[in-house]
Design a protein around this motif. Structure first.
Motif, PDB file in Angstrom:
ATOM      1  N   GLU A 130      37.214  32.821  40.048  1.00 32.06           N
ATOM      2  CA  GLU A 130      35.903  32.334  39.626  1.00 32.06           C
ATOM      3  C   GLU A 130      36.041  31.404  38.425  1.00 32.06           C
ATOM      4  O   GLU A 130      35.352  30.382  38.327  1.00 32.06           O
ATOM      5  N   LEU A 131      36.948  31.729  37.517  1.00 34.18           N
ATOM      6  CA  LEU A 131      37.180  30.875  36.345  1.00 34.18           C
ATOM      7  C   LEU A 131      37.658  29.493  36.770  1.00 34.18           C
ATOM      8  O   LEU A 131      37.217  28.467  36.242  1.00 34.18           O
ATOM      9  N   LEU A 132      38.559  29.469  37.767  1.00 33.87           N
ATOM     10  CA  LEU A 132      39.033  28.192  38.295  1.00 33.87           C
ATOM     11  C   LEU A 132      37.893  27.399  38.924  1.00 33.87           C
ATOM     12  O   LEU A 132      37.773  26.182  38.716  1.00 33.87           O
TER      13      LEU A 132
ATOM     14  N   THR B 267      25.093  29.791  33.706  1.00 32.60           N
ATOM     15  CA  THR B 267      23.721  29.281  33.675  1.00 32.60           C
ATOM     16  C   THR B 267      23.321  28.649  34.991  1.00 32.60           C
ATOM     17  O   THR B 267      22.188  28.809  35.464  1.00 32.60           O
ATOM     18  N   PHE B 268      24.252  27.939  35.621  1.00 32.92           N
ATOM     19  CA  PHE B 268      23.928  27.207  36.846  1.00 32.92           C
ATOM     20  C   PHE B 268      24.004  28.068  38.101  1.00 32.92           C
ATOM     21  O   PHE B 268      23.950  27.549  39.213  1.00 32.92           O
TER      22      PHE B 268
ATOM     23  N   ALA C 256      27.671  32.510  44.100  1.00 33.91           N
ATOM     24  CA  ALA C 256      28.559  33.279  44.974  1.00 33.91           C
ATOM     25  C   ALA C 256      29.666  33.954  44.175  1.00 33.91           C
ATOM     26  O   ALA C 256      29.956  35.142  44.371  1.00 33.91           O
ATOM     27  N   GLY C 257      30.283  33.219  43.260  1.00 32.71           N
ATOM     28  CA  GLY C 257      31.338  33.811  42.448  1.00 32.71           C
ATOM     29  C   GLY C 257      30.820  34.932  41.572  1.00 32.71           C
ATOM     30  O   GLY C 257      31.474  35.974  41.419  1.00 32.71           O
ATOM     31  N   HIS C 258      29.631  34.741  41.005  1.00 29.48           N
ATOM     32  CA  HIS C 258      29.037  35.760  40.144  1.00 29.48           C
ATOM     33  C   HIS C 258      28.725  37.025  40.936  1.00 29.48           C
ATOM     34  O   HIS C 258      28.996  38.142  40.473  1.00 29.48           O
ATOM     35  N   ILE C 259      28.171  36.866  42.135  1.00 29.05           N
ATOM     36  CA  ILE C 259      27.828  38.024  42.969  1.00 29.05           C
ATOM     37  C   ILE C 259      29.088  38.761  43.403  1.00 29.05           C
ATOM     38  O   ILE C 259      29.121  40.008  43.429  1.00 29.05           O
TER      39      ILE C 259
ATOM     40  N   PHE D 100      30.375  30.499  30.570  1.00 32.32           N
ATOM     41  CA  PHE D 100      29.634  31.654  30.054  1.00 32.32           C
ATOM     42  C   PHE D 100      29.727  32.838  31.011  1.00 32.32           C
ATOM     43  O   PHE D 100      29.670  33.992  30.583  1.00 32.32           O
ATOM     44  N   GLY D 101      29.852  32.559  32.307  1.00 35.79           N
ATOM     45  CA  GLY D 101      29.935  33.633  33.282  1.00 35.79           C
ATOM     46  C   GLY D 101      31.217  34.433  33.200  1.00 35.79           C
ATOM     47  O   GLY D 101      31.308  35.526  33.768  1.00 35.79           O
TER      48      GLY D 101
END
Length: 269
Positions: free
Chosen positions: A241-243, A125-126, A199-202, A115-116
């Motif tokens: 991030e997808l990986l 979500t996590f 971390a990846g989202h930020i 979803f991210g």
């Protein structure tokens, strides 16, 4: 927000995104007196359940001998959970009853992570601690209940007293093993997933907001060009991030299988 970010905002400078910005306002604040309301995070958990059920049921609706592409992908996903996470870890004798759990854990974590990477949703979500703690708690309870059901109270000794260790070191080793297995294990199981997703989202948020600031707020061709470079550089970050989203779903499900295997074969060593 830090004092450095506040001063930057007051001076019209770049204001980096903060962790609080990943927590969006609640859609329905009906739980406010007792905690948080119904927010985007909860909505995506429900969406993941609906999507997993719909996609797999739709893919196998015909169950043809020569599978369609959708049926082939669904069967490949099930085969991965059954063979790689189940049979290879738990063994031929024990794996079959646990395939549904491993299948559910892997795809539930995977969908919530992915979803991210989807526009407009754009939040794993996590990346919030609550869902990660809840998932790890479910696995921990399963591991403990299974251990006590198979080995009764001897399970605690099996998990805290390594075989072949001299007795004089047990007073020091047993508390360490108890804390490690019964307290730290669920924490690391959850925090590993949450920390990587957050971390990846930020990082992606930081790259995107920085590129937007340089292109739209700063004057000069050099700043605009730098903003474009940052924007282009965020593309490989997006795929990285997808990986990590896929890899963390696999690691979480793999550790689930390992924990279950440790309960089943606790007295084998």
């Amino acid at each position: 927000m830090s004092s450095l970010a506040l001063s930057a905002a007051e001076e019209g400078g770049f204001q980096p995104p903060t962790i609080s910005e990943t927590h969006l306002p609640e859609i329905f604040p009906w739980m406010e007196p007792w905690g948080e309301g119904f927010g985007k995070n909860m909505l995506m958990v429900i969406l993941a359940v609906v999507l997993i059920a719909f996609l797999f049921m739709w893919a196998i609706r015909k169950q043809a001998l020569v599978p369609s592409r959708a049926q082939f992908l669904a069967e490949s996903g099930y085969g991965f959970a059954r063979n790689t996470l189940g049979r290879d870890i738990l063994g031929e004798k024990h794996f079959k009853p646990w395939v549904p759990l491993l299948f559910t854990v892997f795809f539930f974590v995977l969908f919530n992570n992915i979803f991210g990477a989807i526009p407009f949703l754009q939040m794993p979500t996590f990346s919030h601690a609550g869902p990660a703690y809840a998932m790890a708690a479910i696995i921990w309870i399963t591991w403990v209940v299974l251990g006590f059901r198979l080995h009764s109270v001897k399970f605690v000794r099996l998990m805290t007293v390594p075989s072949g260790v001299p007795k004089w070191i047990l007073p020091l080793l047993v508390p360490i093993e108890f804390i490690s297995n019964f307290l730290i294990r669920p924490m690391t199981h959850s925090l590993r997933l949450m920390a990587v997703m957050l971390a990846g989202h930020i990082i992606v948020m930081l790259a995107g907001s920085g590129a937007e600031f340089l292109i739209t707020q700063q004057e000069g061709i050099a700043n605009t060009g730098l903003g474009i470079v940052v924007l282009l550089g965020s593309i490989p970050l997006y795929f990285l991030e997808l990986l990590m989203m896929v890899l963390q779903a696999f690691i979480f499900a793999l550790l689930t299988a390992i924990y279950i295997q440790s309960s089943i074969e606790a007295d084998a060593h």
